[in-house]
Design an enzyme around this catalytic site. Structure first.
Site, PDB file in Angstrom:
ATOM      1  N   SER A 121       0.819  -1.244  -0.029  1.00  0.00           N
ATOM      2  CA  SER A 121      -0.069   0.024  -0.050  1.00  0.00           C
ATOM      3  C   SER A 121       0.873   1.275   0.002  1.00  0.00           C
ATOM      4  O   SER A 121       0.256   2.297  -0.263  1.00  0.00           O
ATOM      5  CB  SER A 121      -1.041  -0.017   1.318  1.00  0.00           C
ATOM      6  N   HIS A 158      -3.235  -3.066  -5.800  1.00  0.00           N
ATOM      7  CA  HIS A 158      -3.675  -2.768  -4.679  1.00  0.00           C
ATOM      8  C   HIS A 158      -5.063  -3.006  -4.267  1.00  0.00           C
ATOM      9  O   HIS A 158      -5.860  -2.192  -4.813  1.00  0.00           O
ATOM     10  CB  HIS A 158      -3.267  -1.015  -4.548  1.00  0.00           C
ATOM     11  N   GLU A 195      -6.406  -0.663  -7.556  1.00  0.00           N
ATOM     12  CA  GLU A 195      -5.389   0.370  -8.052  1.00  0.00           C
ATOM     13  C   GLU A 195      -4.233  -0.611  -8.805  1.00  0.00           C
ATOM     14  O   GLU A 195      -3.426  -1.355  -7.908  1.00  0.00           O
ATOM     15  CB  GLU A 195      -4.833   1.131  -6.928  1.00  0.00           C
ATOM     16  N   ASN A 237      -4.912   6.345  -0.997  1.00  0.00           N
ATOM     17  CA  ASN A 237      -4.378   6.800   0.505  1.00  0.00           C
ATOM     18  C   ASN A 237      -3.649   7.904   0.495  1.00  0.00           C
ATOM     19  O   ASN A 237      -3.639   8.685   1.745  1.00  0.00           O
ATOM     20  CB  ASN A 237      -3.328   5.535   1.044  1.00  0.00           C
TER      21      ASN A 237
HETATM   22  P1  NAD Z   1      -1.207  -9.235   7.816  1.00  0.00           P
HETATM   23  O1  NAD Z   1      -0.270  -8.979   8.723  1.00  0.00           O
HETATM   24  O2  NAD Z   1      -2.835  -9.376   8.204  1.00  0.00           O
HETATM   25  O3  NAD Z   1      -0.829 -10.326   6.941  1.00  0.00           O
HETATM   26  C1  NAD Z   1       0.568 -10.504   6.553  1.00  0.00           C
HETATM   27  C2  NAD Z   1       0.584 -12.168   6.215  1.00  0.00           C
HETATM   28  O4  NAD Z   1       1.894 -12.347   5.512  1.00  0.00           O
HETATM   29  C3  NAD Z   1       0.679 -12.910   7.502  1.00  0.00           C
HETATM   30  O5  NAD Z   1      -0.261 -13.735   7.644  1.00  0.00           O
HETATM   31  C4  NAD Z   1       2.096 -13.158   7.860  1.00  0.00           C
HETATM   32  O6  NAD Z   1       2.133 -14.643   8.295  1.00  0.00           O
HETATM   33  C5  NAD Z   1       2.475 -13.414   6.178  1.00  0.00           C
HETATM   34  N1  NAD Z   1       3.819 -13.729   5.791  1.00  0.00           N
HETATM   35  C6  NAD Z   1       4.805 -12.605   6.248  1.00  0.00           C
HETATM   36  N2  NAD Z   1       5.902 -12.878   5.782  1.00  0.00           N
HETATM   37  C7  NAD Z   1       5.731 -13.696   4.728  1.00  0.00           C
HETATM   38  C8  NAD Z   1       6.526 -14.791   3.842  1.00  0.00           C
HETATM   39  N3  NAD Z   1       7.966 -14.270   3.728  1.00  0.00           N
HETATM   40  N4  NAD Z   1       5.919 -15.500   3.296  1.00  0.00           N
HETATM   41  C9  NAD Z   1       4.730 -16.142   3.467  1.00  0.00           C
HETATM   42  N5  NAD Z   1       4.009 -15.395   4.351  1.00  0.00           N
HETATM   43  C10 NAD Z   1       4.302 -14.251   4.978  1.00  0.00           C
HETATM   44  O7  NAD Z   1      -1.206  -7.927   6.817  1.00  0.00           O
HETATM   45  P2  NAD Z   1      -2.176  -7.364   5.999  1.00  0.00           P
HETATM   46  O8  NAD Z   1      -3.017  -6.234   6.479  1.00  0.00           O
HETATM   47  O9  NAD Z   1      -2.877  -8.469   5.308  1.00  0.00           O
HETATM   48  O10 NAD Z   1      -1.536  -6.552   4.708  1.00  0.00           O
HETATM   49  C11 NAD Z   1      -0.765  -7.504   3.811  1.00  0.00           C
HETATM   50  C12 NAD Z   1      -0.189  -6.366   2.545  1.00  0.00           C
HETATM   51  O11 NAD Z   1      -1.221  -5.827   2.031  1.00  0.00           O
HETATM   52  C13 NAD Z   1       0.686  -5.113   3.166  1.00  0.00           C
HETATM   53  O12 NAD Z   1       1.742  -4.729   1.931  1.00  0.00           O
HETATM   54  C14 NAD Z   1      -0.297  -4.153   3.564  1.00  0.00           C
HETATM   55  O13 NAD Z   1       0.268  -2.890   3.348  1.00  0.00           O
HETATM   56  C15 NAD Z   1      -1.176  -4.284   2.250  1.00  0.00           C
HETATM   57  N6  NAD Z   1      -2.500  -3.585   2.449  1.00  0.00           N
HETATM   58  C16 NAD Z   1      -3.164  -3.883   3.410  1.00  0.00           C
HETATM   59  C17 NAD Z   1      -4.525  -3.209   3.538  1.00  0.00           C
HETATM   60  C18 NAD Z   1      -5.365  -3.355   5.028  1.00  0.00           C
HETATM   61  O14 NAD Z   1      -6.101  -2.529   5.106  1.00  0.00           O
HETATM   62  N7  NAD Z   1      -4.947  -4.321   5.871  1.00  0.00           N
HETATM   63  C19 NAD Z   1      -4.904  -2.600   2.505  1.00  0.00           C
HETATM   64  C20 NAD Z   1      -4.394  -2.747   1.409  1.00  0.00           C
HETATM   65  C21 NAD Z   1      -2.959  -3.248   1.279  1.00  0.00           C
END
Ligand code: NAD
Ligand code: T1G
Length: 680
Positions: A395, A416, A428, A466
């Protein structure tokens, strides 16, 4: 085909829009058929993909749109015809297209045809008898549902409701001709219809939920008139309401969004003939909040998907959450048991990366840390088949830097998704310097399959959505320091039409992530710019939003309803005191101005920096990613509605009052000076 049945075609590609020339042609053909003694009945059908998508929306507001013969005149003439006219429907019969069919004496449709009156989605009501004829065929209650929701329904359902007389099992035209030969002159507008006050009351209650949106309520009024007024007055009432709404700001805004949604897929240097890769299988890395939701998007679209997690227990938790979400959709009747089984069978989980080696696309959704992401992409680069699309759901991170950790940056793109990814429509698509046209075109094609609205954006902090959100939130925080309270800001924004205010949204998303980012950036934060410490101080209290039962609001155990908290009011007032700010009250209009104009100003910067291709793409980002009211057209269209000059003057005032953050964007200034608008 029978010799004495005349077939008349609507022929105006791509959607057989009923523009002035088409109406004139159909009227002439009707008159010719009526004058021809050999002709005993008439079949009305559509050339090409469909029967008709209705009035030509591009003609609205222009003279020929209502020129003679008008659509109501044409439909009246058909209904009054002394020879039976049968509508033979394939593809789509929507809006004026369906109204035309309702004026015929019978309707026959192919099983895969879709029918409906989607006018409210354009901020208007059916204006050619739809609200008067449909109730005469299917009653007030069903008409209310169909017209106020504006959805197209499958022909078999229309048949069951009673506005399609026959489903053609074989060849449509021969079945239609046969039906025409035996059809009687059943005139829809002469059928009786009974009022249904309780259904009307129910519909009014439901319509009131779409705060500020006028068309559904107006449609209800017109539909009820079918039962409560003499026939001619009912038709007149519909037309009056229709004509009033056609020129309303809401209808202009909704038409803008209709075309914006079709424009966003047109990328100037990626021509429609660009080769695309079909995505038949997918991988998702990370099964957290986003990864789980993204995996569901694939399964929902029938695409098999493998989710890869770092460790087995995280995988199990992630898969359980997905199952839970599907189960709750099933218990609410949103999906059937069959859908559930099918979707779960398309989904599988593993801790073994090699399982995605043959996937057509892999979407990475691991922690938001550059090093972690780079490691994942290096790994993907070494195992994924040639030609696979490698996508990141970051993000905020630099997609170019991520791409450079692979040997194939042209296959790397940002996708995104917005949270919850299985619900929010926005995607996005982040174009890196090296991203190939084929990768872009393929992801846009995939987005359509996933039922997402894709918008192309450039690399830059927060991309489009964002980045604008930061500007909006900053204004909201300054409003707190200047005298407002969180619930006042939220209420003003909700009354404006957003589903949630900034603080209820922050509590829902969780406050700790932003706090961690701010702490990391503290050393490099430009100290001459105004900065509100309120969010940090709330986090210091261990209040991270809904998940801790308290944030900007407090929450009762097990409830998601935000309750204003005197502790927060005291904290906010304390900050104002420390800053020596004399708190004052703000009207809702002032609150909306400050928050929404901040969005517009940042949107103007995004546009002139080329991070977005066009103002209408920014509108889509805010409508589909953040719930900006569709009937206001998105922030940039809203600026045009208010007047760019007025927005500029207010932003200039905020600049003087608040300093650098609100310096008017050069594009905003230029447009204001030239009397221009964001929509050219
Ligand atoms: P999260 O912490 O809920 O999930 C991340 C997951 O990735 C975890 O389950 C973790 O165990 C796993 N993980 C970490 N390293 C790993 C690896 N090397 N191999 C395999 N799995 C691995 O985070 P999230 O909120 O789902 O965010 C994930 C991505 O999406 C981030 O880049 C975040 O910026 C982006 N994002 C988040 C949102 C939101 O609202 N939460 C919105 C848009 C984008
Ligand atoms: N008028 C003008 N252009 C239209 C159009 C319309 N009604 N419908 C579609 N287009 C254009 C669209 O912009 C695109 O153009 C191309 O056609 C293909 O569309 C009196 C007043 C029928 C379900 O609301 O819902 O009747 O981008 O990509 O996915 O009461 O089009 O290629 O240049 O959407 O196959 C009510 C609107 C009118 C139906 C087909 N009717 N259309 O979907 O193709 S108001 C509607 C649709 C009315 C009366 C009132 C969909 C579709 P371009 P597309 P699609």
């Amino acid at each position: 085909m029978s010799d004495n049945v005349r077939v008349v075609f609507i022929d105006n590609p791509p959607v057989n829009g009923l523009g002035a020339a088409v109406r004139t042609y159909l009227m002439n053909e009707l008159e010719r058929a009526l004058a021809d003694e050999k002709v005993e009945a008439i079949v009305l059908s559509g050339k090409g993909k469909m029967f008709s998508a209705g009035a030509d929306i591009r003609e609205f507001g222009k003279e020929p749109s209502f020129g003679t013969p008008s659509l109501p005149d044409l439909i009246d003439a058909i209904e009054r015809s002394k020879k039976p006219v049968v509508a033979a429907i394939h593809g789509v019969a929507a809006g004026g297209g369906l109204e035309l069919a309702l004026g015929c004496h019978a309707r026959i449709a192919t099983p895969d045809a879709r029918l409906g009156l989607p006018e409210v989605t354009l901020g208007i009501i059916p204006g050619a008898g739809g609200t008067q004829r449909l109730p005469r065929l299917i009653g007030i209650k069903e008409s209310l549902g169909l017209i106020t929701e504006g959805k197209l329904i499958p022909a078999p359902k229309a048949h069951a409701l009673g506005f399609v007389d026959e489903i053609a099992s074989g060849d449509l035209m021969s079945a239609a001709t046969a039906l025409a030969s035996r059809a009687t002159l059943r005139r829809t507008s002469e059928l009786p219809v009974a009022d249904d006050p309780s259904a009307v009351a129910e519909a009014r209650k439901a319509a009131a939920k779409s705060r500020g949106f006028e068309a559904p309520l107006a449609a209800i009024e017109a539909i009820q008139a079918a039962a409560t007024l003499p026939k001619d007055q009912g038709f007149r009432k519909e037309r009056e309401i229709f004509l009033k709404l056609v020129s309303s700001d809401q209808s202009k805004a909704l038409r803008h969004v209709f075309f914006a949604e079709r424009e966003s897929a047109k990328i100037p240097d990626v021509p429609p003939e660009t080769k695309t890769k079909d995505v038949a299988s997918a991988g998702v890395i990370g099964c957290g909040t986003m990864g789980g939701g993204i995996a569901m998007c694939f399964a929902n679209a029938g695409i098999p998907v493998v989710v890869v997690e770092g460790d087995a227990s995280a995988l199990e938790r992630g898969l359980e959450r997905i199952r839970g979400l599907y189960e709750s959709s099933m218990s609410r009747g949103r999906i059937s048991k069959d859908d559930f089984d099918k979707r779960m069978s398309l989904l599988s989980g593993t801790t073994d990366f090699s399982r995605v080696s043959q996937a057509d696309i892999v979407v990475e959704a691991v922690f938001e840390e550059m090093l972690v992401k780079k490691n994942v992409f290096e790994k993907l680069d070494s195992i994924c088949k040639e030609g696979a699309i490698l996508a990141t759901n970051t993000s905020s991170l630099d997609v170019n830097e991520i791409a450079l950790s692979t040997s194939r940056p042209s296959s790397v793109i940002g996708t995104h998704f917005f949270s919850p990814a299985n619900v929010m429509k926005l995607l996005e698509c982040v174009r890196g310097t090296e991203t190939s046209k084929e990768t872009i075109a393929s992801v846009f094609q995939l987005a359509k399959k996933l039922d997402k609205v894709a918008v192309l954006v450039g690399v830059g902090d927060g991309f489009v959505g964002n980045r604008m959100l930061y500007a909006y939130r900053r204004q909201a925080d300054f409003l707190l320091e200047d005298g407002a309270l969180p619930h006042e800001v939220d209420q003003a924004v909700v009354d404006f039409g957003l589903p949630m205010g900034p603080y209820a949204m922050a509590d829902l998303a969780g406050l700790d992530i932003g706090w961690a980012v701010r702490k990391r950036q503290e050393a490099t934060r430009p100290k001459h710019l105004r900065y509100s410490t309120i969010p940090d101080r709330i986090c210091e209290l261990g209040r991270f939003g809904q998940k801790t039962g308290a944030g900007f609001y407090r929450y009762e155990k097990g409830s998601r309803t935000p309750i204003p908290d005197p502790e927060i009011a005291a904290l906010v007032e304390g900050v104002s005191r420390e800053l020596g700010i004399e708190r004052r009250s703000f009207t809702k209009e002032e609150i909306v101005e400050r928050c929404v104009y901040a969005l517009i100003n940042e949107g103007a910067r995004v546009l002139e920096e080329g991070i977005a291709l066009r103002a209408s793409d920014i509108d889509l980002v805010w409508i589909h990613g953040y719930g900006f009211p569709r009937y206001r057209g998105g922030p940039m269209f809203y600026a045009d509605t208010v007047g760019v000059k007025k927005v500029y003057d207010a932003v200039s005032r905020f600049h003087v009052e608040q300093g650098e953050w609100m310096r008017p964007a050069p594009l905003l200034e230029r447009l204001a000076r030239e009397g221009g608008a964001f929509q050219g």
